[in-house]
Design a protein around this motif. Structure first.
Motif, mmCIF file in Angstrom:
data_model
loop_
_atom_site.group_PDB
_atom_site.id
_atom_site.type_symbol
_atom_site.label_atom_id
_atom_site.label_comp_id
_atom_site.label_asym_id
_atom_site.label_seq_id
_atom_site.Cartn_x
_atom_site.Cartn_y
_atom_site.Cartn_z
ATOM 1 N N SER A 16 0.728 -1.342 0.197
ATOM 2 C CA SER A 16 -0.324 0.190 -0.084
ATOM 3 C C SER A 16 0.900 1.190 -0.064
ATOM 4 O O SER A 16 0.500 2.383 -0.209
ATOM 5 N N GLU A 17 1.831 1.662 -0.001
ATOM 6 C CA GLU A 17 2.820 2.245 0.538
ATOM 7 C C GLU A 17 3.259 3.200 -1.067
ATOM 8 O O GLU A 17 3.099 2.823 -1.447
ATOM 9 N N ASP A 18 3.783 4.333 -0.680
ATOM 10 C CA ASP A 18 3.941 5.107 -1.992
ATOM 11 C C ASP A 18 5.087 4.428 -2.481
ATOM 12 O O ASP A 18 5.940 4.235 -2.158
ATOM 13 N N LEU A 19 5.856 4.283 -3.855
ATOM 14 C CA LEU A 19 6.992 4.136 -4.303
ATOM 15 C C LEU A 19 8.345 4.549 -3.883
ATOM 16 O O LEU A 19 8.637 4.195 -3.466
ATOM 17 N N THR A 20 7.831 6.003 -3.957
ATOM 18 C CA THR A 20 9.356 6.234 -2.414
ATOM 19 C C THR A 20 9.694 5.331 -1.499
ATOM 20 O O THR A 20 10.931 5.912 -1.106
ATOM 21 N N ASP A 21 7.915 5.638 -0.907
ATOM 22 C CA ASP A 21 8.183 5.334 0.912
ATOM 23 C C ASP A 21 8.761 3.383 0.251
ATOM 24 O O ASP A 21 9.375 3.019 1.140
ATOM 25 N N PHE A 22 8.280 2.936 -0.418
ATOM 26 C CA PHE A 22 8.456 1.733 -0.839
ATOM 27 C C PHE A 22 10.448 1.345 -0.916
ATOM 28 O O PHE A 22 10.988 0.578 -0.468
ATOM 29 N N ALA A 23 10.800 2.066 -1.721
ATOM 30 C CA ALA A 23 12.303 1.819 -2.702
ATOM 31 C C ALA A 23 12.892 2.572 -1.300
ATOM 32 O O ALA A 23 13.530 1.622 -0.197
ATOM 33 N N GLU A 24 12.910 3.414 -0.137
ATOM 34 C CA GLU A 24 13.379 4.010 1.117
ATOM 35 C C GLU A 24 13.227 2.177 2.384
ATOM 36 O O GLU A 24 14.448 2.358 3.180
ATOM 37 N N LYS A 25 12.229 2.264 2.161
ATOM 38 C CA LYS A 25 11.941 0.965 2.961
ATOM 39 C C LYS A 25 13.158 -0.304 2.324
ATOM 40 O O LYS A 25 13.445 -1.452 3.789
ATOM 41 N N ILE A 26 12.882 -0.663 1.355
ATOM 42 C CA ILE A 26 14.092 -1.748 0.831
ATOM 43 C C ILE A 26 15.755 -1.537 1.320
ATOM 44 O O ILE A 26 16.146 -2.401 1.658
ATOM 45 N N ILE A 27 15.346 -0.055 0.742
ATOM 46 C CA ILE A 27 16.652 0.721 0.911
ATOM 47 C C ILE A 27 17.690 0.842 2.862
ATOM 48 O O ILE A 27 18.245 0.082 2.818
ATOM 49 N N ASP A 28 16.557 0.845 3.599
ATOM 50 C CA ASP A 28 16.512 1.026 4.983
ATOM 51 C C ASP A 28 16.855 -0.674 5.923
ATOM 52 O O ASP A 28 17.356 -1.251 6.358
ATOM 53 N N GLN A 29 16.773 -1.718 4.579
ATOM 54 C CA GLN A 29 16.845 -3.085 5.380
ATOM 55 C C GLN A 29 18.293 -4.413 4.436
ATOM 56 O O GLN A 29 17.215 -4.797 3.866
ATOM 57 N N PRO A 30 19.442 -3.401 4.548
ATOM 58 C CA PRO A 30 20.310 -4.263 3.673
ATOM 59 C C PRO A 30 20.447 -5.436 4.158
ATOM 60 O O PRO A 30 21.255 -6.289 3.437
ATOM 61 N N ASN A 31 20.399 -5.556 5.465
ATOM 62 C CA ASN A 31 20.382 -7.202 5.521
ATOM 63 C C ASN A 31 19.514 -8.099 5.126
ATOM 64 O O ASN A 31 19.389 -9.179 5.202
ATOM 65 N N VAL A 32 18.432 -7.809 4.893
ATOM 66 C CA VAL A 32 16.986 -8.858 4.114
ATOM 67 C C VAL A 32 17.565 -9.131 2.720
ATOM 68 O O VAL A 32 17.395 -10.400 2.127
ATOM 69 N N PHE A 33 18.403 -8.620 1.988
ATOM 70 C CA PHE A 33 18.529 -8.634 0.742
ATOM 71 C C PHE A 33 20.567 -8.355 0.592
ATOM 72 O O PHE A 33 20.820 -8.372 -0.951
ATOM 73 N N LYS A 34 21.508 -8.781 1.208
ATOM 74 C CA LYS A 34 22.648 -8.540 1.688
ATOM 75 C C LYS A 34 22.929 -9.720 0.258
ATOM 76 O O LYS A 34 22.925 -11.062 1.331
ATOM 77 N N ASP A 35 24.263 -9.575 -0.125
ATOM 78 C CA ASP A 35 24.605 -11.275 -0.633
ATOM 79 C C ASP A 35 23.313 -11.682 -1.490
ATOM 80 O O ASP A 35 23.770 -12.643 -1.898
ATOM 81 N N LYS A 36 22.254 -10.932 -1.731
ATOM 82 C CA LYS A 36 20.763 -11.701 -2.966
ATOM 83 C C LYS A 36 21.623 -10.757 -3.735
ATOM 84 O O LYS A 36 21.148 -9.901 -3.971
ATOM 85 N N ASN A 37 20.411 -10.754 -5.025
ATOM 86 C CA ASN A 37 19.880 -10.300 -6.596
ATOM 87 C C ASN A 37 18.420 -9.872 -6.061
ATOM 88 O O ASN A 37 17.959 -10.857 -5.157
ATOM 89 N N ILE A 38 17.820 -9.284 -6.690
ATOM 90 C CA ILE A 38 16.959 -8.110 -5.852
ATOM 91 C C ILE A 38 15.908 -7.742 -7.366
ATOM 92 O O ILE A 38 16.079 -7.991 -8.162
ATOM 93 N N ILE A 39 14.464 -8.361 -6.653
ATOM 94 C CA ILE A 39 13.420 -8.591 -8.373
ATOM 95 C C ILE A 39 12.777 -7.374 -7.612
ATOM 96 O O ILE A 39 12.223 -7.425 -6.226
ATOM 97 N N ILE A 40 11.958 -6.242 -7.814
ATOM 98 C CA ILE A 40 10.976 -5.539 -7.644
ATOM 99 C C ILE A 40 10.456 -5.691 -7.915
ATOM 100 O O ILE A 40 9.784 -5.323 -9.329
#
Length: 108
Positions: A16-40
């Protein structure tokens, strides 16, 4: 935001978040995607190419870490920054990541 992990890929799906907030939430959680490939996954979201700009810094970060970054969206691909790979379906996103992994393994 919904997060799914499959092999070496983390798929983030907007809720439900807007795209900017969505991007910031992902960037603020680097441990979730550390050493992983990402698909948005924005497949079900109507958007303009300018709306994916908040994801550019994440794309650059992934490239520096020698990992893939793909956005799934139904937009005009010619108007998207060259830093970001955009594909129309989730399966194509996984295919791109697989190809990039092979290229990295071969040293390209």
């Amino acid at each position: 935001m919904k997060v799914k992990e499959k092999n070496n890929v983390v798929v983030f799906k907007k809720s439900s978040e807007d795209l900017t907030d969505f991007a910031e939430k992902i960037i603020d959680q680097p441990n979730v995607f550390k050493d992983k490939n990402i698909i948005i996954d924005l497949e079900e979201v109507a958007l303009r190419p300018s709306e994916i700009i908040p994801f550019e810094s994440l794309a650059v970060l992934q490239k520096k870490q020698k990992k893939s970054f793909v956005i799934v969206a139904d937009i005009d691909f010619d108007e998207v920054s060259e830093e970001i790979i955009v594909v129309p379906t989730l399966q194509e996103g996984f295919d791109i990541i697989e190809m990039e992994e092979i290229e990295r393994d071969l040293g390209f």
